[in-house]
Write a protein that holds these residues in place. Sequence first.
Motif, PDB file in Angstrom:
ATOM      1  N   ALA A 330     -55.229 -17.604  51.725  1.00 22.72           N
ATOM      2  CA  ALA A 330     -54.909 -18.778  52.538  1.00 22.72           C
ATOM      3  C   ALA A 330     -55.519 -18.683  53.936  1.00 22.72           C
ATOM      4  CB  ALA A 330     -53.392 -18.916  52.657  1.00 22.72           C
ATOM      5  N   GLN A 331     -55.735 -19.845  54.528  1.00 24.06           N
ATOM      6  CA  GLN A 331     -56.057 -19.923  55.943  1.00 24.06           C
ATOM      7  C   GLN A 331     -54.746 -19.853  56.731  1.00 24.06           C
ATOM      8  OE1 GLN A 331     -59.279 -20.131  57.215  1.00 24.06           O
ATOM      9  NE2 GLN A 331     -59.853 -19.779  55.077  1.00 24.06           N
ATOM     10  N   ALA A 332     -54.809 -19.352  57.942  1.00 20.17           N
ATOM     11  CA  ALA A 332     -53.618 -19.326  58.784  1.00 20.17           C
ATOM     12  C   ALA A 332     -53.135 -20.750  59.043  1.00 20.17           C
ATOM     13  CB  ALA A 332     -53.921 -18.624  60.106  1.00 20.17           C
ATOM     14  N   GLN A 333     -51.825 -20.965  58.993  1.00 21.31           N
ATOM     15  CA  GLN A 333     -51.212 -22.274  59.158  1.00 21.31           C
ATOM     16  C   GLN A 333     -50.669 -22.430  60.573  1.00 21.31           C
ATOM     17  OE1 GLN A 333     -50.829 -24.511  56.378  1.00 21.31           O
ATOM     18  NE2 GLN A 333     -52.087 -23.079  55.234  1.00 21.31           N
ATOM     19  N   MET A 334     -50.608 -23.673  61.064  1.00 27.07           N
ATOM     20  CA  MET A 334     -50.003 -23.924  62.370  1.00 27.07           C
ATOM     21  C   MET A 334     -48.566 -24.434  62.230  1.00 27.07           C
ATOM     22  SD  MET A 334     -52.290 -22.758  64.211  1.00 27.07           S
ATOM     23  CE  MET A 334     -51.528 -23.030  65.803  1.00 27.07           C
ATOM     24  N   GLY A 335     -48.111 -24.626  61.000  1.00 27.18           N
ATOM     25  CA  GLY A 335     -46.717 -24.970  60.777  1.00 27.18           C
ATOM     26  C   GLY A 335     -45.828 -23.766  61.027  1.00 27.18           C
ATOM     27  N   GLY A 336     -44.514 -24.005  61.092  1.00 27.97           N
ATOM     28  CA  GLY A 336     -43.567 -22.934  61.353  1.00 27.97           C
ATOM     29  C   GLY A 336     -42.596 -22.757  60.200  1.00 27.97           C
ATOM     30  N   GLU A 337     -41.975 -21.593  60.119  1.00 26.77           N
ATOM     31  CA  GLU A 337     -41.050 -21.253  59.035  1.00 26.77           C
ATOM     32  C   GLU A 337     -40.094 -20.162  59.505  1.00 26.77           C
ATOM     33  OE1 GLU A 337     -39.515 -20.709  56.283  1.00 26.77           O
ATOM     34  OE2 GLU A 337     -40.077 -22.466  55.114  1.00 26.77           O
ATOM     35  N   ASP A 338     -38.788 -20.390  59.325  1.00 25.59           N
ATOM     36  CA  ASP A 338     -37.867 -19.348  59.781  1.00 25.59           C
ATOM     37  C   ASP A 338     -37.763 -18.186  58.793  1.00 25.59           C
ATOM     38  OD1 ASP A 338     -36.064 -20.221  57.821  1.00 25.59           O
ATOM     39  OD2 ASP A 338     -34.400 -20.471  59.213  1.00 25.59           O
ATOM     40  N   PHE A 339     -38.536 -18.220  57.710  1.00 28.78           N
ATOM     41  CA  PHE A 339     -38.703 -17.040  56.861  1.00 28.78           C
ATOM     42  C   PHE A 339     -39.204 -15.869  57.707  1.00 28.78           C
ATOM     43  CE2 PHE A 339     -40.889 -14.313  53.778  1.00 28.78           C
ATOM     44  CZ  PHE A 339     -39.974 -14.268  52.738  1.00 28.78           C
ATOM     45  N   ALA A 340     -39.834 -16.186  58.830  1.00 27.04           N
ATOM     46  CA  ALA A 340     -40.353 -15.159  59.729  1.00 27.04           C
ATOM     47  C   ALA A 340     -39.284 -14.163  60.138  1.00 27.04           C
ATOM     48  CB  ALA A 340     -40.953 -15.819  60.975  1.00 27.04           C
ATOM     49  N   PHE A 341     -38.048 -14.635  60.312  1.00 28.12           N
ATOM     50  CA  PHE A 341     -36.983 -13.747  60.771  1.00 28.12           C
ATOM     51  C   PHE A 341     -36.691 -12.644  59.754  1.00 28.12           C
ATOM     52  CE2 PHE A 341     -35.905 -17.636  63.255  1.00 28.12           C
ATOM     53  CZ  PHE A 341     -36.015 -17.071  64.527  1.00 28.12           C
ATOM     54  N   TYR A 342     -36.777 -12.968  58.461  1.00 28.24           N
ATOM     55  CA  TYR A 342     -36.559 -11.941  57.442  1.00 28.24           C
ATOM     56  C   TYR A 342     -37.605 -10.834  57.561  1.00 28.24           C
ATOM     57  CZ  TYR A 342     -33.700 -15.571  55.165  1.00 28.24           C
ATOM     58  OH  TYR A 342     -32.759 -16.546  54.883  1.00 28.24           O
ATOM     59  N   LEU A 343     -38.859 -11.251  57.809  1.00 30.75           N
ATOM     60  CA  LEU A 343     -39.953 -10.298  57.859  1.00 30.75           C
ATOM     61  C   LEU A 343     -39.908  -9.411  59.098  1.00 30.75           C
ATOM     62  CD1 LEU A 343     -42.870 -12.533  56.522  1.00 30.75           C
ATOM     63  CD2 LEU A 343     -41.593 -10.784  55.287  1.00 30.75           C
ATOM     64  N   HIS A 344     -39.051  -9.741  60.048  1.00 33.87           N
ATOM     65  CA  HIS A 344     -38.840  -8.857  61.188  1.00 33.87           C
ATOM     66  C   HIS A 344     -37.904  -7.715  60.820  1.00 33.87           C
ATOM     67  CE1 HIS A 344     -40.486 -10.753  65.020  1.00 33.87           C
ATOM     68  NE2 HIS A 344     -41.033 -11.412  64.026  1.00 33.87           N
ATOM     69  N   HIS A 345     -37.252  -7.823  59.660  1.00 34.55           N
ATOM     70  CA  HIS A 345     -36.288  -6.797  59.237  1.00 34.55           C
ATOM     71  C   HIS A 345     -36.753  -6.028  58.002  1.00 34.55           C
ATOM     72  CE1 HIS A 345     -32.981  -8.097  61.961  1.00 34.55           C
ATOM     73  NE2 HIS A 345     -33.549  -9.280  61.814  1.00 34.55           N
ATOM     74  N   VAL A 346     -37.385  -6.721  57.051  1.00 29.72           N
ATOM     75  CA  VAL A 346     -37.838  -6.075  55.821  1.00 29.72           C
ATOM     76  C   VAL A 346     -39.244  -6.557  55.482  1.00 29.72           C
ATOM     77  CG1 VAL A 346     -35.483  -5.842  54.910  1.00 29.72           C
ATOM     78  CG2 VAL A 346     -36.854  -7.850  54.316  1.00 29.72           C
ATOM     79  N   PRO A 347     -40.004  -5.752  54.734  1.00 24.66           N
ATOM     80  CA  PRO A 347     -41.339  -6.197  54.330  1.00 24.66           C
ATOM     81  C   PRO A 347     -41.267  -7.288  53.268  1.00 24.66           C
ATOM     82  CG  PRO A 347     -40.830  -4.083  53.332  1.00 24.66           C
ATOM     83  CD  PRO A 347     -39.695  -4.392  54.277  1.00 24.66           C
TER      84      PRO A 347
END
Length: 394
Positions: A330-347
């Motif tokens: 994929a190309q990097a997206q400019m949209g946002g997603e709060d899935f990001a918070f999970y990835l700050h804790h687990v891979p």
Amino acid sequence: MSISLAEETKNTAQTNASDLEKQLIAWRRELHQHPELSNQEFVTTQKITQWLNAAGIRILSLGLQTGVVAEIGPETGPVVALRGDIDALPIEETSGVPFSSQQPGVMHACGHDFHTSVILGAAHLLKAREDQLPGRVRLFFQPAEERFGGASQLIKAGALENVDAIFGLHNAPELPVGTFSTKGGAFYANVDRFQITVTGKGAHAAHPEEGVDSIVTASHIVTALQTVVSRNVSAQEAAVVSVTRIEGGNTWNVLPQSVELEGTVRTHNSEIREQIPQRIRKVIAGVADALGAKAELHWFGGPPAVVNTPRWAEFSLKAADEFGYKTEVAQAQMGGEDFAFYLHHVPGAFVSIGSASDFGLHHPQFNPDESAIYPAAEYFQQLAEKALDELTEK
């Protein structure tokens, strides 16, 4: 003519798959007709709980007001999480489909009903193979993604406890059905919101010299904000500053005292993210001062960038290729997603599944292709099992 046991088994499996596919589409349409906004997903939560209970899938008691966390598999071994989101948007639907929203001004215009159905399907497929799982699959039906608060709610409630890897999806209306994409590293953007209050001096429109025109000042600010990225950020970096709302005045012959602007900033680079609000403050203060007005910035930090773990992004791409998807990085997206918070804790990894809608996300005529739901459910069932095997071997 008799058929062999293998053929009979194959036919039974195909019938079961067809039945589940029809059920997933029916559930998706049920959710689509009855959308609920962020943190108001009470009926949605009840429906998901009922459907999971009917399949004998255990629900975890985490004290959530809305949203569901369930689990399949033995109490021992690694834990893999699959996440779908359940909230809708404040949009009046105009798609014209026979199962259109029955809630005025509320619509599943981002496909969270699609995502929920995919994870429900994966749950049912995994439940049928529960005895063969070398670990647990935890299922997140997350509220309030559109308000960027639901992931944090689940994390605070303990949903990530003992999770070794997490995967989530978003349907991609720009991609054909049967297409899959993701990438390691930064995938979705940092998301921030801003409001700017421009204060001038009200006056009669026939005598602008007696006041300070807040509308003219705001207009110059909108134009000047376009230089924040174009003249301060390298062309090799991704950044967006968009003004999305301008509001001021209430009649035709009066210059208003104040005007409010609102918009969003999207970045991938954390250093640039920190620099942009500082630059905005300088720009709006300078423009306002030059025109005799005042401008004040109100900054609202949103979710960080979705940064996929390279190992799990590559793992999910390989699994998709083996499954039969047409895969692409994929190309990097400019949209946002709060899935990001999970990835700050687990891979883990966030992925895109093609849904082939003629209209994009958050559009009142958004209408994803439902034929993509069941294959995505099968993919996530297989991905979870492969990830458990991988973690067990490690």
